[in-house]
Design a protein around this motif. Structure first.
Motif, PDB file in Angstrom:
ATOM      1  N   ARG A 178       0.837  -1.123  -0.018  1.00 42.14           N
ATOM      2  CA  ARG A 178       0.042   0.151  -0.053  1.00 42.14           C
ATOM      3  C   ARG A 178       1.021   1.175   0.039  1.00 42.14           C
ATOM      4  O   ARG A 178       1.331   1.628   0.987  1.00 42.14           O
ATOM      5  N   PRO A 224      -9.221  -5.947   0.183  1.00 42.83           N
ATOM      6  CA  PRO A 224      -8.009  -5.838   1.468  1.00 42.83           C
ATOM      7  C   PRO A 224      -7.025  -6.601   0.994  1.00 42.83           C
ATOM      8  O   PRO A 224      -5.868  -6.296   1.724  1.00 42.83           O
ATOM      9  N   HIS A 225      -6.882  -7.631   0.078  1.00 46.62           N
ATOM     10  CA  HIS A 225      -5.641  -8.390  -0.064  1.00 46.62           C
ATOM     11  C   HIS A 225      -5.048  -7.916  -1.411  1.00 46.62           C
ATOM     12  O   HIS A 225      -4.058  -8.658  -2.007  1.00 46.62           O
ATOM     13  N   SER A 240      -2.744  -5.162  -3.814  1.00 47.21           N
ATOM     14  CA  SER A 240      -1.585  -4.211  -3.460  1.00 47.21           C
ATOM     15  C   SER A 240      -2.058  -2.826  -4.546  1.00 47.21           C
ATOM     16  O   SER A 240      -2.451  -3.269  -5.618  1.00 47.21           O
ATOM     17  N   LEU A 246      -8.434   4.165   5.741  1.00 44.68           N
ATOM     18  CA  LEU A 246      -7.622   2.957   5.531  1.00 44.68           C
ATOM     19  C   LEU A 246      -7.667   2.300   6.863  1.00 44.68           C
ATOM     20  O   LEU A 246      -7.545   1.247   6.717  1.00 44.68           O
ATOM     21  N   ASP A 261      -8.773  -1.676   7.787  1.00 43.16           N
ATOM     22  CA  ASP A 261      -7.881  -2.386   8.080  1.00 43.16           C
ATOM     23  C   ASP A 261      -6.677  -2.721   7.032  1.00 43.16           C
ATOM     24  O   ASP A 261      -6.189  -3.587   6.960  1.00 43.16           O
ATOM     25  N   GLN A 262      -6.297  -1.317   6.223  1.00 43.77           N
ATOM     26  CA  GLN A 262      -5.341  -1.614   5.225  1.00 43.77           C
ATOM     27  C   GLN A 262      -4.536  -0.158   5.349  1.00 43.77           C
ATOM     28  O   GLN A 262      -4.654   0.370   4.171  1.00 43.77           O
TER      29      GLN A 262
END
Length: 238
Positions: A12, A87-88, A90, A110, A114-115
Protein backbone atom coordinates in the motif's frame (compact mmCIF):
# COMPACT_ATOMS: atom_id res chain seq x y z
CA UNK A 1 -7.32 -6.55 -10.54
CA UNK A 2 -4.00 -7.79 -9.18
CA UNK A 3 -3.79 -10.23 -6.33
CA UNK A 4 -1.35 -10.33 -3.42
CA UNK A 5 1.58 -12.72 -3.60
CA UNK A 6 0.88 -15.65 -1.30
CA UNK A 7 2.49 -15.19 2.09
CA UNK A 8 3.37 -11.54 1.59
CA UNK A 9 1.53 -8.48 2.87
CA UNK A 10 -0.03 -6.40 0.09
CA UNK A 11 1.80 -3.23 -0.87
CA UNK A 12 0.00 0.00 0.00
CA UNK A 13 2.24 2.68 -1.45
CA UNK A 14 2.18 6.45 -1.74
CA UNK A 15 4.44 8.28 -4.22
CA UNK A 16 5.39 11.86 -3.30
CA UNK A 17 7.37 14.18 -5.54
CA UNK A 18 7.45 17.66 -7.02
CA UNK A 19 5.56 18.40 -10.25
CA UNK A 20 7.77 17.01 -13.00
CA UNK A 21 9.65 14.62 -10.69
CA UNK A 22 8.50 11.57 -12.66
CA UNK A 23 5.73 10.16 -10.47
CA UNK A 24 3.70 9.09 -13.51
CA UNK A 25 6.67 7.35 -15.13
CA UNK A 26 7.59 5.52 -11.94
CA UNK A 27 3.97 4.53 -11.40
CA UNK A 28 3.82 2.88 -14.82
CA UNK A 29 7.08 1.03 -14.25
CA UNK A 30 5.92 -0.27 -10.87
CA UNK A 31 2.69 -1.53 -12.43
CA UNK A 32 4.59 -3.22 -15.25
CA UNK A 33 6.89 -5.10 -12.88
CA UNK A 34 4.77 -5.76 -9.80
CA UNK A 35 1.19 -6.80 -9.15
CA UNK A 36 -0.01 -3.34 -8.19
CA UNK A 37 -3.11 -1.29 -9.04
CA UNK A 38 -2.63 2.46 -9.46
CA UNK A 39 -5.00 5.11 -8.17
CA UNK A 40 -4.10 8.41 -9.87
CA UNK A 41 -5.89 11.46 -8.52
CA UNK A 42 -5.30 13.30 -11.81
CA UNK A 43 -6.74 10.47 -13.90
CA UNK A 44 -9.74 10.17 -11.58
CA UNK A 45 -10.42 13.90 -11.81
CA UNK A 46 -10.27 13.90 -15.61
CA UNK A 47 -12.48 10.80 -15.79
CA UNK A 48 -15.16 12.20 -13.48
CA UNK A 49 -15.14 15.59 -15.20
CA UNK A 50 -15.43 13.97 -18.64
CA UNK A 51 -18.28 11.71 -17.48
CA UNK A 52 -20.10 14.60 -15.82
CA UNK A 53 -20.47 12.84 -12.47
CA UNK A 54 -21.68 14.86 -9.50
CA UNK A 55 -18.21 14.99 -7.98
CA UNK A 56 -16.76 15.76 -11.42
CA UNK A 57 -19.07 18.75 -11.75
CA UNK A 58 -18.00 20.04 -8.34
CA UNK A 59 -14.32 19.66 -9.23
CA UNK A 60 -14.78 21.35 -12.61
CA UNK A 61 -16.54 24.30 -10.99
CA UNK A 62 -13.72 24.76 -8.49
CA UNK A 63 -11.08 24.54 -11.21
CA UNK A 64 -12.97 26.95 -13.46
CA UNK A 65 -12.93 29.51 -10.66
CA UNK A 66 -9.14 29.22 -10.53
CA UNK A 67 -9.01 27.34 -7.23
CA UNK A 68 -7.38 24.07 -6.31
CA UNK A 69 -9.80 21.17 -6.04
CA UNK A 70 -10.93 21.19 -2.42
CA UNK A 71 -9.83 18.63 0.15
CA UNK A 72 -13.46 17.56 0.55
CA UNK A 73 -13.84 16.71 -3.14
CA UNK A 74 -10.46 14.95 -3.37
CA UNK A 75 -11.09 12.86 -0.26
CA UNK A 76 -14.50 11.77 -1.56
CA UNK A 77 -13.00 10.89 -4.93
CA UNK A 78 -10.20 8.74 -3.48
CA UNK A 79 -12.42 7.13 -0.83
CA UNK A 80 -14.83 5.96 -3.52
CA UNK A 81 -11.99 4.37 -5.48
CA UNK A 82 -10.36 2.72 -2.47
CA UNK A 83 -13.66 1.11 -1.52
CA UNK A 84 -13.57 -0.78 -4.84
CA UNK A 85 -10.27 -2.47 -3.97
CA UNK A 86 -10.17 -5.64 -1.91
CA UNK A 87 -8.16 -5.89 1.32
CA UNK A 88 -5.63 -8.32 -0.19
CA UNK A 89 -4.79 -6.29 -3.27
CA UNK A 90 -1.66 -4.16 -3.66
CA UNK A 91 -2.06 -0.55 -4.78
CA UNK A 92 -0.27 2.75 -5.07
CA UNK A 93 -1.52 6.32 -4.83
CA UNK A 94 -0.24 8.96 -7.25
CA UNK A 95 -0.99 12.63 -6.57
CA UNK A 96 -2.87 12.17 -3.30
CA UNK A 97 -2.69 13.26 -0.52
CA UNK A 98 -1.32 16.76 -1.10
CA UNK A 99 -2.21 18.31 2.26
CA UNK A 100 -2.21 17.25 5.90
CA UNK A 101 -5.99 17.38 5.90
CA UNK A 102 -6.07 14.91 3.03
CA UNK A 103 -3.41 12.71 4.68
CA UNK A 104 -5.33 12.41 7.93
CA UNK A 105 -8.62 11.75 6.12
CA UNK A 106 -6.87 9.04 4.09
CA UNK A 107 -5.53 7.43 7.26
CA UNK A 108 -9.02 7.32 8.74
CA UNK A 109 -10.39 5.60 5.64
CA UNK A 110 -7.56 3.07 5.49
CA UNK A 111 -7.70 2.28 9.21
CA UNK A 112 -11.44 1.63 8.94
CA UNK A 113 -10.67 -0.89 6.21
CA UNK A 114 -7.71 -2.31 8.16
CA UNK A 115 -5.30 -1.57 5.29
CA UNK A 116 -3.04 1.33 6.39
CA UNK A 117 -0.22 2.70 4.24
CA UNK A 118 2.95 0.66 4.63
CA UNK A 119 5.36 2.58 2.39
CA UNK A 120 5.79 6.19 1.24
CA UNK A 121 8.43 6.88 -1.43
CA UNK A 122 9.68 10.43 -1.87
CA UNK A 123 11.19 11.11 -5.32
CA UNK A 124 14.05 13.52 -4.60
CA UNK A 125 14.94 15.17 -7.94
CA UNK A 126 16.99 18.43 -8.20
CA UNK A 127 14.87 21.48 -9.00
CA UNK A 128 17.02 22.49 -11.97
CA UNK A 129 16.37 19.07 -13.55
CA UNK A 130 12.62 19.36 -12.93
CA UNK A 131 12.53 22.85 -14.43
CA UNK A 132 14.20 21.65 -17.64
CA UNK A 133 11.70 18.78 -17.89
CA UNK A 134 8.83 21.23 -17.61
CA UNK A 135 10.29 23.46 -20.32
CA UNK A 136 10.45 20.43 -22.65
CA UNK A 137 6.92 19.22 -21.84
CA UNK A 138 3.97 19.07 -24.25
CA UNK A 139 0.55 17.73 -23.33
CA UNK A 140 -2.51 16.24 -25.02
CA UNK A 141 -5.01 18.13 -22.88
CA UNK A 142 -8.13 15.91 -23.32
CA UNK A 143 -6.37 12.69 -22.25
CA UNK A 144 -3.63 14.08 -20.04
CA UNK A 145 -0.91 12.28 -22.03
CA UNK A 146 2.43 13.96 -21.48
CA UNK A 147 5.38 14.05 -23.87
CA UNK A 148 8.89 15.33 -23.31
CA UNK A 149 10.97 16.50 -26.25
CA UNK A 150 14.16 15.17 -24.63
CA UNK A 151 13.32 11.62 -23.57
CA UNK A 152 9.71 10.87 -24.58
CA UNK A 153 8.95 12.82 -27.78
CA UNK A 154 5.81 12.25 -29.89
CA UNK A 155 6.28 10.29 -33.13
CA UNK A 156 5.35 13.43 -35.05
CA UNK A 157 6.38 16.80 -33.57
CA UNK A 158 3.46 18.60 -31.95
CA UNK A 159 0.99 15.74 -32.57
CA UNK A 160 -0.51 13.22 -30.12
CA UNK A 161 0.47 9.64 -31.00
CA UNK A 162 -3.00 8.20 -30.33
CA UNK A 163 -5.50 10.75 -31.65
CA UNK A 164 -3.45 12.79 -34.11
CA UNK A 165 -4.62 15.95 -32.34
CA UNK A 166 -2.31 18.87 -31.63
CA UNK A 167 -0.29 19.00 -28.43
CA UNK A 168 -0.22 22.08 -26.23
CA UNK A 169 1.91 23.70 -23.59
CA UNK A 170 0.25 24.13 -20.22
CA UNK A 171 -0.20 27.84 -19.46
CA UNK A 172 1.80 27.58 -16.25
CA UNK A 173 4.72 25.68 -17.84
CA UNK A 174 7.08 28.63 -17.71
CA UNK A 175 10.01 29.29 -15.32
CA UNK A 176 8.40 32.09 -13.30
CA UNK A 177 5.09 30.36 -12.69
CA UNK A 178 6.67 26.97 -12.13
CA UNK A 179 9.02 28.27 -9.45
CA UNK A 180 5.97 29.55 -7.57
CA UNK A 181 4.33 26.12 -7.96
CA UNK A 182 7.45 24.43 -6.60
CA UNK A 183 7.54 26.76 -3.61
CA UNK A 184 3.89 26.03 -2.88
CA UNK A 185 4.53 22.31 -3.30
CA UNK A 186 7.37 22.38 -0.78
CA UNK A 187 5.24 24.26 1.73
CA UNK A 188 2.56 21.58 1.51
CA UNK A 189 4.86 18.58 1.22
CA UNK A 190 7.36 19.16 4.02
CA UNK A 191 4.75 18.57 6.76
CA UNK A 192 3.66 15.39 4.92
CA UNK A 193 7.21 14.08 4.76
CA UNK A 194 7.68 14.76 8.48
CA UNK A 195 4.35 13.07 9.22
CA UNK A 196 5.25 9.87 7.36
CA UNK A 197 8.84 9.91 8.67
CA UNK A 198 7.50 9.86 12.21
CA UNK A 199 5.45 6.80 11.28
CA UNK A 200 8.63 5.13 9.98
CA UNK A 201 7.22 4.40 6.52
CA UNK A 202 9.05 7.11 4.53
CA UNK A 203 11.93 6.34 2.14
CA UNK A 204 13.58 9.10 0.06
CA UNK A 205 15.21 8.05 -3.22
CA UNK A 206 17.40 10.55 -5.07
CA UNK A 207 18.42 10.85 -8.70
CA UNK A 208 18.43 13.15 -11.71
CA UNK A 209 16.46 10.83 -14.01
CA UNK A 210 13.73 8.23 -13.75
CA UNK A 211 16.25 5.65 -14.97
CA UNK A 212 18.46 6.43 -11.96
CA UNK A 213 15.64 6.26 -9.44
CA UNK A 214 13.62 3.28 -10.69
CA UNK A 215 16.27 0.60 -9.94
CA UNK A 216 16.22 1.84 -6.34
CA UNK A 217 12.43 1.50 -6.25
CA UNK A 218 12.57 -1.98 -7.77
CA UNK A 219 15.17 -3.17 -5.26
CA UNK A 220 13.16 -1.73 -2.37
CA UNK A 221 9.87 -3.32 -3.45
CA UNK A 222 11.46 -6.64 -4.31
CA UNK A 223 13.09 -6.85 -0.90
CA UNK A 224 9.97 -5.89 1.05
CA UNK A 225 7.05 -7.25 -0.91
CA UNK A 226 8.16 -9.95 -3.35
CA UNK A 227 9.64 -13.40 -2.73
CA UNK A 228 13.28 -13.66 -3.77
CA UNK A 229 12.58 -16.42 -6.29
CA UNK A 230 9.53 -14.73 -7.88
CA UNK A 231 10.16 -13.61 -11.47
CA UNK A 232 10.12 -9.94 -12.35
CA UNK A 233 8.76 -9.05 -15.75
CA UNK A 234 10.96 -7.18 -18.19
CA UNK A 235 10.75 -3.41 -17.76
CA UNK A 236 8.88 -1.30 -20.23
CA UNK A 237 11.09 1.11 -22.12
CA UNK A 238 10.02 4.54 -20.93
Amino acid sequence: MSQMIQGYAPLRLLLIGSPGSGKGTQSVRIQNNFEVDCISSGDLLRKNIAQGTEIGKRAAKEMKNGAFVSDEVMVQLIDTELNKIGPHQSWLLDGFPRTMTQAKALDETLEEGDQPLNLVIHLDVPEEVILQRIMDRWVHIPSGRVYNMTYNPPKQPGIDDITGERLERRPDDNPETFKIRLQKHHELTEPLLDYYKQRNILVSLAGKTSDEIYPQIRELLQARFKPEDAPIEAEAQL
